[in-house]
Write a protein that holds these residues in place. Structure first.
Motif, PDB file in Angstrom:
ATOM      1  N   LEU A 150      -5.599  22.450 -33.570  1.00  0.00           N
ATOM      2  CA  LEU A 150      -7.034  22.567 -33.314  1.00  0.00           C
ATOM      3  C   LEU A 150      -7.337  23.853 -32.555  1.00  0.00           C
ATOM      4  O   LEU A 150      -8.300  24.569 -32.879  1.00  0.00           O
ATOM      5  CB  LEU A 150      -7.521  21.358 -32.516  1.00  0.00           C
ATOM      6  CG  LEU A 150      -8.992  21.364 -32.093  1.00  0.00           C
ATOM      7  CD1 LEU A 150      -9.903  21.354 -33.314  1.00  0.00           C
ATOM      8  CD2 LEU A 150      -9.292  20.165 -31.191  1.00  0.00           C
ATOM      9  N   LEU A 151      -6.528  24.157 -31.535  1.00  0.00           N
ATOM     10  CA  LEU A 151      -6.709  25.392 -30.782  1.00  0.00           C
ATOM     11  C   LEU A 151      -6.560  26.602 -31.705  1.00  0.00           C
ATOM     12  O   LEU A 151      -7.347  27.551 -31.628  1.00  0.00           O
ATOM     13  CB  LEU A 151      -5.701  25.454 -29.637  1.00  0.00           C
ATOM     14  CG  LEU A 151      -5.703  26.722 -28.780  1.00  0.00           C
ATOM     15  CD1 LEU A 151      -7.080  26.990 -28.185  1.00  0.00           C
ATOM     16  CD2 LEU A 151      -4.649  26.614 -27.677  1.00  0.00           C
ATOM     17  N   GLY A 152      -5.560  26.558 -32.584  1.00  0.00           N
ATOM     18  CA  GLY A 152      -5.389  27.645 -33.547  1.00  0.00           C
ATOM     19  C   GLY A 152      -6.590  27.795 -34.453  1.00  0.00           C
ATOM     20  O   GLY A 152      -7.015  28.912 -34.778  1.00  0.00           O
ATOM     21  N   SER A 153      -7.156  26.679 -34.865  1.00  0.00           N
ATOM     22  CA  SER A 153      -8.344  26.697 -35.712  1.00  0.00           C
ATOM     23  C   SER A 153      -9.527  27.320 -34.981  1.00  0.00           C
ATOM     24  O   SER A 153     -10.272  28.135 -35.543  1.00  0.00           O
ATOM     25  CB  SER A 153      -8.675  25.269 -36.156  1.00  0.00           C
ATOM     26  OG  SER A 153      -9.811  25.247 -37.000  1.00  0.00           O
ATOM     27  N   GLY A 189      -8.934  31.111 -34.636  1.00  0.00           N
ATOM     28  CA  GLY A 189      -9.139  31.796 -35.905  1.00  0.00           C
ATOM     29  C   GLY A 189     -10.598  31.920 -36.278  1.00  0.00           C
ATOM     30  O   GLY A 189     -11.048  32.967 -36.784  1.00  0.00           O
ATOM     31  N   GLU A 190     -11.357  30.871 -36.024  1.00  0.00           N
ATOM     32  CA  GLU A 190     -12.791  30.911 -36.304  1.00  0.00           C
ATOM     33  C   GLU A 190     -13.490  31.917 -35.397  1.00  0.00           C
ATOM     34  O   GLU A 190     -14.431  32.602 -35.817  1.00  0.00           O
ATOM     35  CB  GLU A 190     -13.397  29.526 -36.100  1.00  0.00           C
ATOM     36  CG  GLU A 190     -14.879  29.439 -36.425  1.00  0.00           C
ATOM     37  CD  GLU A 190     -15.453  28.050 -36.222  1.00  0.00           C
ATOM     38  OE1 GLU A 190     -16.692  27.929 -36.127  1.00  0.00           O
ATOM     39  OE2 GLU A 190     -14.669  27.080 -36.155  1.00  0.00           O
ATOM     40  N   SER A 191     -13.009  32.038 -34.171  1.00  0.00           N
ATOM     41  CA  SER A 191     -13.645  32.926 -33.204  1.00  0.00           C
ATOM     42  C   SER A 191     -13.389  34.395 -33.500  1.00  0.00           C
ATOM     43  O   SER A 191     -14.235  35.242 -33.191  1.00  0.00           O
ATOM     44  CB  SER A 191     -13.150  32.596 -31.792  1.00  0.00           C
ATOM     45  OG  SER A 191     -13.400  31.242 -31.462  1.00  0.00           O
ATOM     46  N   PHE A 204     -14.819  32.179 -27.747  1.00  0.00           N
ATOM     47  CA  PHE A 204     -14.537  30.941 -28.448  1.00  0.00           C
ATOM     48  C   PHE A 204     -15.775  30.404 -29.160  1.00  0.00           C
ATOM     49  O   PHE A 204     -16.901  30.521 -28.665  1.00  0.00           O
ATOM     50  CB  PHE A 204     -13.983  29.883 -27.492  1.00  0.00           C
ATOM     51  CG  PHE A 204     -12.535  30.071 -27.170  1.00  0.00           C
ATOM     52  CD1 PHE A 204     -11.559  29.774 -28.113  1.00  0.00           C
ATOM     53  CD2 PHE A 204     -12.134  30.568 -25.940  1.00  0.00           C
ATOM     54  CE1 PHE A 204     -10.220  29.946 -27.826  1.00  0.00           C
ATOM     55  CE2 PHE A 204     -10.794  30.748 -25.647  1.00  0.00           C
ATOM     56  CZ  PHE A 204      -9.829  30.437 -26.598  1.00  0.00           C
ATOM     57  N   CYS A 205     -15.523  29.813 -30.310  1.00  0.00           N
ATOM     58  CA  CYS A 205     -16.593  29.288 -31.145  1.00  0.00           C
ATOM     59  C   CYS A 205     -17.306  28.129 -30.451  1.00  0.00           C
ATOM     60  O   CYS A 205     -16.818  27.560 -29.463  1.00  0.00           O
ATOM     61  CB  CYS A 205     -16.048  28.839 -32.497  1.00  0.00           C
ATOM     62  SG  CYS A 205     -14.794  27.549 -32.386  1.00  0.00           S
ATOM     63  N   GLU A 206     -18.446  27.745 -30.974  1.00  0.00           N
ATOM     64  CA  GLU A 206     -19.280  26.719 -30.365  1.00  0.00           C
ATOM     65  C   GLU A 206     -18.549  25.386 -30.212  1.00  0.00           C
ATOM     66  O   GLU A 206     -18.707  24.684 -29.213  1.00  0.00           O
ATOM     67  CB  GLU A 206     -20.542  26.522 -31.211  1.00  0.00           C
ATOM     68  CG  GLU A 206     -21.629  25.709 -30.542  1.00  0.00           C
ATOM     69  CD  GLU A 206     -22.219  26.393 -29.317  1.00  0.00           C
ATOM     70  OE1 GLU A 206     -22.663  25.653 -28.409  1.00  0.00           O
ATOM     71  OE2 GLU A 206     -22.225  27.635 -29.263  1.00  0.00           O
ATOM     72  N   ALA A 207     -17.729  25.035 -31.208  1.00  0.00           N
ATOM     73  CA  ALA A 207     -17.021  23.752 -31.183  1.00  0.00           C
ATOM     74  C   ALA A 207     -16.051  23.647 -30.007  1.00  0.00           C
ATOM     75  O   ALA A 207     -15.740  22.546 -29.545  1.00  0.00           O
ATOM     76  CB  ALA A 207     -16.272  23.552 -32.496  1.00  0.00           C
ATOM     77  N   ARG A 221     -14.628  21.961 -24.078  1.00  0.00           N
ATOM     78  CA  ARG A 221     -13.315  21.322 -24.237  1.00  0.00           C
ATOM     79  C   ARG A 221     -12.176  22.266 -23.887  1.00  0.00           C
ATOM     80  O   ARG A 221     -11.014  21.855 -23.870  1.00  0.00           O
ATOM     81  CB  ARG A 221     -13.139  20.829 -25.679  1.00  0.00           C
ATOM     82  CG  ARG A 221     -14.113  19.730 -26.078  1.00  0.00           C
ATOM     83  CD  ARG A 221     -13.811  19.215 -27.469  1.00  0.00           C
ATOM     84  NE  ARG A 221     -12.473  18.635 -27.574  1.00  0.00           N
ATOM     85  CZ  ARG A 221     -11.950  18.208 -28.726  1.00  0.00           C
ATOM     86  NH1 ARG A 221     -12.656  18.287 -29.845  1.00  0.00           N
ATOM     87  NH2 ARG A 221     -10.732  17.695 -28.746  1.00  0.00           N
ATOM     88  N   ILE A 222     -12.479  23.508 -23.621  1.00  0.00           N
ATOM     89  CA  ILE A 222     -11.431  24.488 -23.371  1.00  0.00           C
ATOM     90  C   ILE A 222     -11.763  25.297 -22.125  1.00  0.00           C
ATOM     91  O   ILE A 222     -12.918  25.596 -21.852  1.00  0.00           O
ATOM     92  CB  ILE A 222     -11.274  25.419 -24.596  1.00  0.00           C
ATOM     93  CG1 ILE A 222     -10.012  26.282 -24.474  1.00  0.00           C
ATOM     94  CG2 ILE A 222     -12.495  26.294 -24.803  1.00  0.00           C
ATOM     95  CD1 ILE A 222      -9.664  26.998 -25.755  1.00  0.00           C
TER      96      ILE A 222
END
Length: 253
Positions: free
Chosen positions: A111-114, A117-119, A24-27, A31-32
């Protein structure tokens, strides 16, 4: 039995990825969390985002194409949807299903999808209830805009098509409210005119629920009235755009 994921994050490597160990990305960090004990197979995993549970699932390239078959022949998809594209499905867990119309739940889903996708460097995102698909960069921008201003992402999570002379119908609202719109418009209304007219109505139905009684309201343009008539089982609301209609009253909810 788990329901179909409404959101697909399309990525050519998704079929082989380990859902429980997505980078998962840094953002997303902090939170997850991943509930690795919930499922023992490699096809599903439960993730918790800000205390909200969602289900991630792997779809093969064949499964992805099957679900997007109605849209795969559109020319602008040639660079984002290829035969080898598999996908990661994202869905609210059972205890969130009845609350999926709430903006907070819907925002976290997108947001989770975003983040996913970024990851994984996704190429596209699809919303199955409306049969819409966007290049991932456009979806990501739309999702972030939704989080910032709270305006329902009408262009991604709903669609509309012509069903007859001057008649149009939405697709995708049923997921949120159990009701779709059938609209009759003057012959000179363009698709962009209809999108503009439908946007606030879609936002209202998606976030507040069905239109459950006949009503009139003023339209966006001067001298324009919207006449709303839900059918008996409330699965559809018929809306007529009428110019020059008088005695408009606010819709009753």
């Amino acid at each position: 039995m788990e329901s179909e994921p409404p959101l697909l994050i399309i990525d050519p490597t998704a079929e082989a990825c380990d859902l429980a160990r997505l980078p998962f990305c840094e953002a997303a960090k902090g939170r997850i969390s991943v509930n690795q004990a919930k499922f023992t197979d490699l096809e599903n995993v439960e993730v918790i985002v800000d205390a909200m549970p969602f289900l991630l699932s792997r779809l093969t390239a064949a499964e992805t194409i099957q679900r997007l078959a109605a849209r795969k022949d559109e020319p602008h998809l040639s660079d984002v949807l290829l035969p080898m594209n598999s996908a990661i499905g994202v869905a609210p867990r059972d205890n969130l299903t009845s609350a999926r119309h709430l903006s907070e739940v819907n925002q976290h889903l997108l947001l989770l999808g975003s983040w996913i996708g970024e990851s994984v460097d996704a190429t596209a995102a699809a919303w199955l209830p409306a049969r819409t698909i966007l290049p991932f960069a456009e979806f990501d921008q739309l999702a972030r805009h939704y989080l910032e201003n709270g305006l329902f992402p009408t262009s991604f999570q709903t669609s509309f098509s012509k069903t007859g002379d001057g008649c149009f119908a939405t697709l995708g609202l049923d997921y949120f409210a159990g009701q779709e719109i059938r609209m009759t418009a003057p012959p000179d209304y363009s698709p962009s005119d209809l999108r503009q007219c439908l946007a606030p109505i879609i936002d209202t139905i998606a976030t507040r629920g069905k239109i459950n009684r006949p009503a009139r309201s003023t339209g966006l343009n001067e001298g324009e009235t919207l006449i709303c008539t839900p059918n008996d089982d409330l699965q559809f609301v018929d809306i007529i755009i009428q110019r020059g209609a008088l005695d408009s009253i606010p819709p009753n909810r």
